[in-house]
Scaffold this active site. Structure first.
Site, PDB file in Angstrom:
ATOM      1  N   GLY A  23       0.807  -1.215   0.000  1.00  0.00           N
ATOM      2  CA  GLY A  23       0.000   0.000   0.000  1.00  0.00           C
ATOM      3  C   GLY A  23       0.834   1.255   0.000  1.00  0.00           C
ATOM      4  O   GLY A  23       1.974   1.271   0.466  1.00  0.00           O
ATOM      5  N   GLY A  26      -0.770   9.080   1.216  1.00  0.00           N
ATOM      6  CA  GLY A  26      -0.178  10.385   1.432  1.00  0.00           C
ATOM      7  C   GLY A  26       0.726  10.443   2.644  1.00  0.00           C
ATOM      8  O   GLY A  26       1.625  11.276   2.714  1.00  0.00           O
ATOM      9  N   GLY A  28       2.413   7.603   4.085  1.00  0.00           N
ATOM     10  CA  GLY A  28       3.516   6.655   4.105  1.00  0.00           C
ATOM     11  C   GLY A  28       3.328   5.506   3.137  1.00  0.00           C
ATOM     12  O   GLY A  28       2.339   5.435   2.410  1.00  0.00           O
ATOM     13  N   LYS A  45       5.281   0.298   8.160  1.00  0.00           N
ATOM     14  CA  LYS A  45       4.873   1.580   7.593  1.00  0.00           C
ATOM     15  C   LYS A  45       6.046   2.541   7.655  1.00  0.00           C
ATOM     16  O   LYS A  45       6.556   2.851   8.734  1.00  0.00           O
ATOM     17  CB  LYS A  45       3.678   2.156   8.358  1.00  0.00           C
ATOM     18  CG  LYS A  45       3.218   3.509   7.836  1.00  0.00           C
ATOM     19  CD  LYS A  45       2.002   3.993   8.599  1.00  0.00           C
ATOM     20  CE  LYS A  45       1.525   5.334   8.078  1.00  0.00           C
ATOM     21  NZ  LYS A  45       0.337   5.822   8.817  1.00  0.00           N
ATOM     22  N   ASP A 147      -9.470  10.257  11.592  1.00  0.00           N
ATOM     23  CA  ASP A 147      -9.488   9.889  10.178  1.00  0.00           C
ATOM     24  C   ASP A 147     -10.235   8.570  10.012  1.00  0.00           C
ATOM     25  O   ASP A 147      -9.775   7.667   9.309  1.00  0.00           O
ATOM     26  CB  ASP A 147      -8.067   9.780   9.625  1.00  0.00           C
ATOM     27  CG  ASP A 147      -8.031   9.846   8.099  1.00  0.00           C
ATOM     28  OD1 ASP A 147      -9.023  10.318   7.501  1.00  0.00           O
ATOM     29  OD2 ASP A 147      -7.023   9.437   7.501  1.00  0.00           O
TER      30      ASP A 147
END
Length: 451
Positions: A23, A26, A28, A45, A147
């Site tokens: 993946g 924005g 990482g 990450k 978020d």
């Protein structure tokens, strides 16, 4: 910034094997790797360079890690340590990252995409309950997520949910001493942000997450994205005026417990932050609703996993999961109308409805790439959701190119970089992928150019 209490030595390359990119966003880049000593897969990450100009990269990394450690529980992604080394698929420079639990089931967002709609009711109700459990735990620790959305709710191999991506997580300002000043940015994806968050002077409190949870419930039980064709400007204008996702279809369905969940959803997205229920209050509802469907959880999970493993799963069918397995309600099957958006005018609704036949056309990869080439000038001029599109393209956009796109002040500048750096080198495959994502974010533009 204090280091993690239990992390005395970083995890390095000597302990890791079988790296795989899973993946890119924005905040990482996420990799999957096998820890040789532990014997299981982990997610790593790694933050992007330059993403946080006011905060050193290392401080941002440890801030997120500290929040994850403080919020760690059964329904929040676990953190195992800090990575330090040179990722074998990202060049030779030394990088730092967070070593986390790997979730093999993807996310709620990817599940909706793979099923072409919502999961069966028992699983949908379990997801809503598990998210509430995770959020209640965070709020009791005086943490906000800020978020909360489908792609930040990850799933394990048994489709149990855990909250992830604490890149925007903040200590709750409502739990701080009144003399303490907070200068944190208001984060979150705009379609899940409460009306008060669009005000310039807004300071986030826990009511932010409660609103986001209401919109998330709607997305889980409908399998849809809220306001699918509305840009940031329209959302920022209409949400403070009271617009919300439409619920008429849900109100007509006869499913035990659904009315209670919909009522909770509407309370969560109330315009008045003080009227939104706490997550402890939410749990009273979600636990009751789930209790009415516990006997169906095993079959629902089995059906979904069987569907996901089928060779035709990634061929986007017009038939939703609710219909493929069993109608979510025999009296009122799922509608195929994708315009569940109170913001749309009659003209916009007609446009989207007319585009159904367009979306159903079968195009080859070469056809899609040709469309992108033939309409270069118009796409550079008219595409506005460039960062969202670049994020969905994932590894097809090189990390350095992503930063260059993000650094451009205008959408036209961003699109030029995408054409010059990504499309030119990526060829037909990347252009075709861009076409598919473009249809999602700008369906009317694609239809207009196709006509």
């Amino acid at each position: 910034m204090a280091l993690l209490s239990y992390t005395t030595e970083p995890v390095g390359n000597a302990s890791l094997d079988k790296w795989e990119s899973v993946g890119c966003g924005g905040f990482g880049h996420v990799y999957k790797a096998r820890h040789k000593d532990w014997g299981f897969d982990v997610a790593i990450k790694i933050l992007r360079d330059g993403i946080c100009p006011l905060t050193p990269k290392q401080e941002a990394l440890y801030e997120e890690a500290d929040h994850m450690e403080k919020g760690s529980c059964e329904f929040v992604l676990r953190i195992y340590g800090i990575y330090q080394g040179c990722p074998p698929i990202r060049g030779m420079s030394v990088q730092q990252g967070i070593v986390m639990e790997f979730m093999g089931g993807g996310s709620v967002q990817s599940l909706q995409k793979d099923l072409s709609g919502p999961p069966p009711w028992p699983l949908a109700f379990r997801l809503a309950h598990q998210v509430a459990l995770g959020m209640n735990f965070l709020h009791l620790r005086n943490l906000m997520h800020q978020d909360l959305k489908p792609n930040n709710v990850l799933l394990n191999d048994d489709l149990n949910a855990k909250l992830a991506d604490f890149g925007l997580s903040r200590v709750s300002t409502s739990a701080l001493n009144s003399s303490t000043e907070t200068t944190r940015e208001v984060g979150g994806s705009y379609k899940y942000m409460p009306p008060e968050a669009f005000e310039a002077s807004y300071q986030p409190v826990r009511a932010f997450d409660r609103y986001s949870y209401g919109i998330l419930i709607w997305s889980i039980v409908t399998g849809k994205e809220p306001y699918p064709v509305a840009d940031h400007t329209l959302v920022a204008l209409k949400i403070p005026l009271g617009d919300r996702p439409l619920c008429e279809e849900l109100d007509r369905m006869r499913v035990e417990g659904l009315k209670e969940l919909v009522d909770l959803m509407k309370k969560c997205w109330d315009a008045n932050p003080s009227k939104r229920p706490t997550f402890k209050e939410c749990l009273e509802v979600t636990e009751y609703v789930l209790s009415r469907h516990r006997n169906g959880i095993h079959d629902a999970v089995h059906q979904v996993l069987t569907k996901l493993k089928s060779p035709t799963c990634n061929q986007h069918s017009d038939t939703s999961m609710a219909v493929s397995f069993a109608p979510q309600t025999p009296e009122h099957p799922e509608s195929n109308d994708t315009t569940d958006n109170v913001m749309l005018t009659k003209t916009q609704r007609s446009s989207i409805q007319d585009s159904v036949s367009f979306s159903a056309r079968r195009r080859t990869t070469k056809d899609k790439a040709k469309f992108v080439d033939d309409n270069r000038a118009v796409l550079i001029q008219d595409v506005s959701e460039v960062m969202a599109i670049a994020e969905e393209l994932g590894d097809m956009v090189h990390p350095e190119t992503y930063l260059e796109i993000d650094g451009k002040a205008t959408s036209q500048g961003k699109m030029r970089v995408l054409y010059n750096k990504t499309f030119r080198s990526g060829g037909v495959i990347v252009k075709a992928a861009f076409f598919d994502v473009l249809k999602k974010h700008h369906p009317r533009l694609v239809e207009r150019l196709d006509g």
